[in-house]
Design a protein around this motif. Structure first.
Motif, PDB file in Angstrom:
ATOM      1  N   UNK A 113     140.010 -58.392  68.645  1.00  0.00           N
ATOM      2  CA  UNK A 113     138.776 -59.171  68.725  1.00  0.00           C
ATOM      3  C   UNK A 113     137.741 -58.420  69.545  1.00  0.00           C
ATOM      4  N   UNK A 114     136.561 -58.255  68.959  1.00  0.00           N
ATOM      5  CA  UNK A 114     135.416 -57.674  69.660  1.00  0.00           C
ATOM      6  C   UNK A 114     134.389 -58.778  69.880  1.00  0.00           C
ATOM      7  N   UNK A 115     133.898 -58.890  71.095  1.00  0.00           N
ATOM      8  CA  UNK A 115     132.941 -59.945  71.440  1.00  0.00           C
ATOM      9  C   UNK A 115     131.552 -59.335  71.625  1.00  0.00           C
ATOM     10  N   UNK A 116     130.588 -59.883  70.911  1.00  0.00           N
ATOM     11  CA  UNK A 116     129.180 -59.526  71.084  1.00  0.00           C
ATOM     12  C   UNK A 116     128.535 -60.663  71.860  1.00  0.00           C
ATOM     13  N   UNK A 117     128.134 -60.392  73.086  1.00  0.00           N
ATOM     14  CA  UNK A 117     127.577 -61.453  73.928  1.00  0.00           C
ATOM     15  C   UNK A 117     126.058 -61.501  73.838  1.00  0.00           C
ATOM     16  N   UNK A 118     125.542 -62.741  73.825  1.00  0.00           N
ATOM     17  CA  UNK A 118     124.103 -62.999  73.917  1.00  0.00           C
ATOM     18  C   UNK A 118     123.928 -63.928  75.123  1.00  0.00           C
ATOM     19  N   UNK A 119     123.863 -63.387  76.321  1.00  0.00           N
ATOM     20  CA  UNK A 119     123.926 -64.219  77.537  1.00  0.00           C
ATOM     21  C   UNK A 119     122.881 -65.316  77.607  1.00  0.00           C
ATOM     22  N   UNK A 166     124.075 -55.124  66.807  1.00  0.00           N
ATOM     23  CA  UNK A 166     125.415 -54.687  67.208  1.00  0.00           C
ATOM     24  C   UNK A 166     126.492 -55.370  66.388  1.00  0.00           C
ATOM     25  N   UNK A 167     126.292 -56.665  66.095  1.00  0.00           N
ATOM     26  CA  UNK A 167     127.285 -57.380  65.295  1.00  0.00           C
ATOM     27  C   UNK A 167     127.336 -56.814  63.883  1.00  0.00           C
ATOM     28  N   UNK A 168     126.173 -56.557  63.284  1.00  0.00           N
ATOM     29  CA  UNK A 168     126.161 -56.001  61.927  1.00  0.00           C
ATOM     30  C   UNK A 168     126.783 -54.609  61.916  1.00  0.00           C
ATOM     31  N   UNK A 169     126.467 -53.803  62.922  1.00  0.00           N
ATOM     32  CA  UNK A 169     127.037 -52.465  62.999  1.00  0.00           C
ATOM     33  C   UNK A 169     128.554 -52.521  63.108  1.00  0.00           C
ATOM     34  N   UNK A 170     129.051 -53.465  63.912  1.00  0.00           N
ATOM     35  CA  UNK A 170     130.509 -53.595  64.068  1.00  0.00           C
ATOM     36  C   UNK A 170     131.171 -53.988  62.759  1.00  0.00           C
ATOM     37  N   UNK A 171     130.588 -54.958  62.072  1.00  0.00           N
ATOM     38  CA  UNK A 171     131.176 -55.409  60.800  1.00  0.00           C
ATOM     39  C   UNK A 171     131.134 -54.301  59.768  1.00  0.00           C
ATOM     40  N   UNK A 189     133.312 -61.604  67.183  1.00  0.00           N
ATOM     41  CA  UNK A 189     132.804 -62.906  67.603  1.00  0.00           C
ATOM     42  C   UNK A 189     131.490 -62.716  68.352  1.00  0.00           C
ATOM     43  N   UNK A 190     130.440 -63.372  67.878  1.00  0.00           N
ATOM     44  CA  UNK A 190     129.178 -63.393  68.603  1.00  0.00           C
ATOM     45  C   UNK A 190     129.139 -64.664  69.440  1.00  0.00           C
ATOM     46  N   UNK A 191     129.134 -64.469  70.764  1.00  0.00           N
ATOM     47  CA  UNK A 191     129.211 -65.600  71.711  1.00  0.00           C
ATOM     48  C   UNK A 191     127.865 -65.759  72.415  1.00  0.00           C
ATOM     49  N   UNK A 192     127.348 -66.984  72.412  1.00  0.00           N
ATOM     50  CA  UNK A 192     126.065 -67.237  73.077  1.00  0.00           C
ATOM     51  C   UNK A 192     126.312 -67.859  74.449  1.00  0.00           C
ATOM     52  N   UNK A 193     125.534 -67.411  75.427  1.00  0.00           N
ATOM     53  CA  UNK A 193     125.736 -67.872  76.799  1.00  0.00           C
ATOM     54  C   UNK A 193     125.282 -69.291  77.040  1.00  0.00           C
ATOM     55  N   UNK A 215     117.070 -59.106  73.507  1.00  0.00           N
ATOM     56  CA  UNK A 215     118.511 -59.300  73.691  1.00  0.00           C
ATOM     57  C   UNK A 215     119.154 -59.844  72.413  1.00  0.00           C
ATOM     58  N   UNK A 216     118.493 -60.820  71.786  1.00  0.00           N
ATOM     59  CA  UNK A 216     119.027 -61.415  70.569  1.00  0.00           C
ATOM     60  C   UNK A 216     119.007 -60.422  69.415  1.00  0.00           C
TER      61      UNK A 216
END
Length: 507
Positions: free
Chosen positions: A469-475, A496-501, A441-445, A489-490
């Motif tokens: 569940x792994x969370x990728x944060x974009x504060x 990181x999200x692509x690498x995780x997938x 999950x990519x979560x935006x702040x 940051x973005x």
């Protein structure tokens, strides 16, 4: 002196305006709550044949009374269903109305019955045929008001005290079906009247969401919202602000009458059409029906990442989502990293379209897996924004070939005003069935609060049930950060999200 003509919504009458009207008059204005036939007084007193025209006549009488008492400015306020008779009346008294306030309501259109704006999808489907017949059938019938624990089907009750909810239930009246089935008829005269939208964020509406919808293009009614005569306010409450925060509502109405409010600025390039934040080499694509393939420079069957756009997006929006820089960017980036990037086009054009959109996605996924260049046993699905609700189908019963499910700034619980609480598209309710399926999950702040609440609920349930569940944060990221926030940051979050997938797609 400003005169506020107040038109209530489904099942409610003049009683809901008591506190707001008192505050308006204390501020020196006049308030005229409209007694709509059948909705004020004892239950079940609607005369046979009560329909939308009946309520339009009720509002016209109130407008004439307000104008006759002082000749000042008239501000017409329509809440929920009430915007339909309000607009119908304003179209016939356009020269008398100084402003129309849409209070947590839809945007009615000529020839469309109020039924189209009812949040309860099952009710809309059940009565759709009768509405198509012109509203004559069923005009003498009534829709029972909700029980105390069923108001959430009609809008968020956030902010209501127990006493207010008790009183709302006790005074609720049956809604004459003819008022919902009869099409609204507008000549166009009302189009020149300044308008204000008061959006209740607790019910799933916000200025940011309106701005996003306007940016999609394709809908003239939405494009008109950038007119300088259109303003907006937000209230952090549920669907009945006249009961949950009457002081704040009165203040907003007075400010709207004075011409205040937020205005949308026309954008040269809508946010979702700005360049993707990563500088990627141009890569050709293969388009077959509703699937675009971005192929890696590699031999043999490769893993695939299937990207599913959000919505609802108007059917005539151009460019279509499959051509948006975010989707083409992610798919090309997947191909650069050795996987087949597949972008699916689906028909999520309205909130009632989730069933067919989910079917479009499922069919497209099978065709991607059948491609000889794809390793059918190594597939990831990646959903964005409103497409996040479709993840429910895959979380509920993950197939063995699904190696990862990703969701970026997703909607993971239906918003209160979407009327979808009873559908299967509710990822929060099924994440416990995901088993060992990895979820990224990519979560935006800086997410819209109404969407962020669903994400947090999803993550809380996932933690409780032990989901992977792994969370990728974009504060500092917004919804749509890939084109809105081209920051380091973005960029790091996308990588990181692509690498995780892709990590879950390794043999």
């Amino acid at each position: 002196m400003t005169a506020f003509v107040l038109v209530s919504g489904m099942f409610t009458g003049t009683h809901v305006w008591e506190d707001t009207a008192a505050r308006l008059t204390a501020a020196g204005a006049e308030a005229f709550p409209v007694a709509l036939t059948g909705l004020d007084g004892p239950r079940g007193t609607a005369a046979a044949g009560t329909d939308l025209e009946t309520h339009i006549a009720d509002v016209l009488a109130a407008i004439d009374a307000a104008g006759g008492q002082g000749g000042g400015d008239i501000v017409l306020v329509g809440h929920d269903y009430g915007i339909h008779p309000a607009l119908g009346a304003a179209d016939r008294r356009a020269e008398r109305i100084d402003r129309i306030v849409y209070l947590d309501s839809a945007m009615p259109r000529d020839g469309v019955p109020a039924l189209a704006a009812v949040p309860d999808q099952s009710l809309r489907e059940r009565l759709a045929g009768r509405a198509g017949a012109g509203g004559g059938a069923g005009a003498e019938e009534e829709l029972p008001p909700p029980a105390r624990d069923a108001w959430e089907r009609w809008g968020s009750t956030a902010g209501l005290t127990d006493a207010a909810l008790d009183r709302l239930t006790a005074l609720a009246a049956p809604q004459p079906l003819g008022t919902l089935l009869q099409p609204l008829r507008l000549t166009g005269a009302v189009a020149g009247v300044p308008t204000t939208g008061v959006l209740c964020t607790g019910n799933g509406s916000s200025i940011e969401m309106v701005r996003m919808l306007v940016g999609f293009g394709g809908d003239p009614a939405l494009r008109a919202l950038v007119d300088p005569r259109v303003s907006f306010f937000e209230l952090p409450t549920g669907h009945w602000p006249m009961l949950s925060c009457p002081d704040d509502l009165a203040d907003v109405l007075l400010r709207a009458a004075a011409g205040e409010g937020h205005r949308l600025e026309p954008a040269d390039a809508p946010a979702h059409l700005r360049p993707f934040l990563l500088d990627l080499p141009e890569r050709p694509r293969e388009r077959t029906e509703n699937v675009d393939l971005y192929l890696p420079d590699a031999d043999g069957p490769r893993p695939a990442v299937v990207f599913v756009h959000g919505g609802p997006v108007p059917a005539d929006a151009r460019p279509a989502p499959r051509d948006w820089p975010t989707l083409t960017g992610y798919a090309g980036y997947a191909a650069d990293n050795g996987a087949v990037g597949a972008v699916v086009a689906h028909r999520l054009h309205d909130l009632a379209d989730y069933d067919r959109a989910a079917a479009d996605v499922a069919d497209a996924v099978e065709r991607v897996r059948a491609d000889p260049r794809v390793d059918a046993d190594r597939v990831a699905l990646w959903f964005f924004s409103g497409g996040g609700l479709i993840t429910a189908d895959w979380l509920d019963a993950p197939p063995p070939w699904l190696r990862c499910l990703a969701a970026t700034y997703p909607v993971l619980a239906p918003l209160p005003n979407w009327g979808m609480s009873g559908t299967r598209f509710h990822p929060v309710r099924v994440v416990a069935k995901a088993g060992d399926l990895p979820v990224v999950v990519t979560r935006v702040g800086l997410e819209m609060p109404e969407i962020a609440a669903g994400v947090e609920e999803f993550l809380a349930v996932a933690e409780e049930c032990g989901a992977r569940v792994e969370v990728i944060d974009v504060p500092h990221g917004h919804h749509g950060f890939e084109t809105l926030d081209p920051t380091d940051e973005s960029r790091d979050a996308v990588r990181r999200a692509m690498s995780a997938v892709l990590g879950h797609l390794r043999p």
